[in-house]
Write an enzyme that holds these catalytic residues in place. Sequence first.
Site, PDB file in Angstrom:
ATOM      1  N   GLU A 263      35.332  41.967  38.759  1.00  0.00           N
ATOM      2  CA  GLU A 263      35.599  43.022  39.737  1.00  0.00           C
ATOM      3  C   GLU A 263      34.690  44.180  39.364  1.00  0.00           C
ATOM      4  OE1 GLU A 263      38.707  46.449  40.160  1.00  0.00           O
ATOM      5  OE2 GLU A 263      39.730  44.506  40.159  1.00  0.00           O
ATOM      6  N   CYS A 300      40.073  51.418  40.945  1.00  0.00           N
ATOM      7  CA  CYS A 300      39.067  50.605  41.625  1.00  0.00           C
ATOM      8  C   CYS A 300      39.283  50.600  43.129  1.00  0.00           C
ATOM      9  CB  CYS A 300      39.071  49.193  41.072  1.00  0.00           C
ATOM     10  SG  CYS A 300      40.710  48.481  40.884  1.00  0.00           S
TER      11      CYS A 300
END
Length: 509
Positions: A263, A300
């Site tokens: 990620e 995020c």
Amino acid sequence: MSFTAHGKHLIAGQWVATDTTFSNAPTHGPVSDFSAGSVELVNRACEAAEEAFWSFGYSTREARATFLNTIADEIEARAETITAIGSLETGLPEARLQGERGRTVGQLRLFAAHILAGDYLDRRHDVPLPDRQPLPRPDIRLMQRPLGPVAVFGASNFPLAFSTAGGDVASALAAGCPVVVKGHEAHPGTSEIMAEAIHAAIEKCAVHPGVFSLVHGGSRAVGQRLVQHPLIKAVGFTGSLAAGRALFDLCAKRFEPIAFYGELGSVNPMFLMPHALRERGLEIARGWAGSLTQGAGQFCTNPGVAVLVEGEEATAFIRAVVQALGPVGAQVMLTEGIAAAYRAGRDRLAESVGVREVLTTTCELRQATPYLFATTGREWLANASLGHEVFGPLGLVVTVANVDELLQVARSLEGQLTCTLHMDAADTDEVRRLLPILERKAGRILANGFPTGVEVSEAMVHGGPYPASTNFGATSVGTMAIRRFLRPVSYQNIPSTLLPLDLRYLSAP
């Protein structure tokens, strides 16, 4: 429970020191020294993980569920100490860490329940058809099996939920895969106490000690060796685009290429549709300011970009965002390096052609204050760098000429973890044109909310097209995360006494 860091690695049940050390950087309190990782330690941990796989990879679902629940119990037994050391190292408030610890424990228990249900095994059975013409069909059974040892890199922004005992570790252990964790240098004491909880669970459940190892941060060679070790079969990573891409390339260049589940970055754009902007623009502005600055913007899924049609409503929206951001004071960031990268991102936007500063503040050292910039759809489409993530409480407003240009902006997006729609019923026709575009851009699309809350559940997807993640078909949050560490195996005409227990008594539908 008191805690004094011993600064050692956990390698196959043994606490091991090395001659080279590094120090943590607490926001307050004493500095502690920790042994730095080495290639030799990585080799030992991977070899122990492979040895553990021959028992753990073939253990019952009930045994693994008990192990996961015991890890959760051991974490809860250290709750106050985890909060104290986590807050000291990261600067995160106690309430945030308490919530994150609850999420970490919840993930472990969720995966325990998930594997007990057994659906993840995707068991299938084609019964034999000996009289079928022109050829008979054999007995074929299928089931998902664990890959083998898995490497996990701890994340800086989630010291509990995405690190030593976080979602990657929980899903890998649930699948039956031993794990080698490379702890993040930003919070080694937190990693150490979480490793102690796992170690205690290993001893209580009589699990092979090689099922989990923690190697504290070291040189780049440590991470490189971990992803290139021939016994590692998959990698979980949460971090920067540059570091993730470098590790991804190493995985691809191996003699046996392996999956790298990284990620890497996302600006998580919000699209404010015209009627919603007109009716609820000020409310959305206040909500965005809160989401943008939550946790110093170190999520995020932080919604860093707002796209809306120019006009009086857009002007009022920007004014309301500035008003909401104004009282937000400086917040401590996770590391000095992250704070420096935040200021560099701010400067990059400030120096970009066609971008104007709407809210300017001052931040230094390890602190972050909010910033707000604005640009036009035309400038966005002409400058791809405007779509690069700035990790922190910084927002960019993109005003477009009309809905058609809004759709162009959407088409120009790189892969995202999330895209958000702020819409009313009267916006349905425009959203119907936009939604197919966003489906190709993001792993999660939400309406009339903010993406910073990620539910840990059956239906959650936390991933997306590159560069949001390196594997668009995977998620690092939710029960589907277990799929990353499994592969299907077919058993043809294998005697039932030799089949895995979970497949032995399966009947055809």
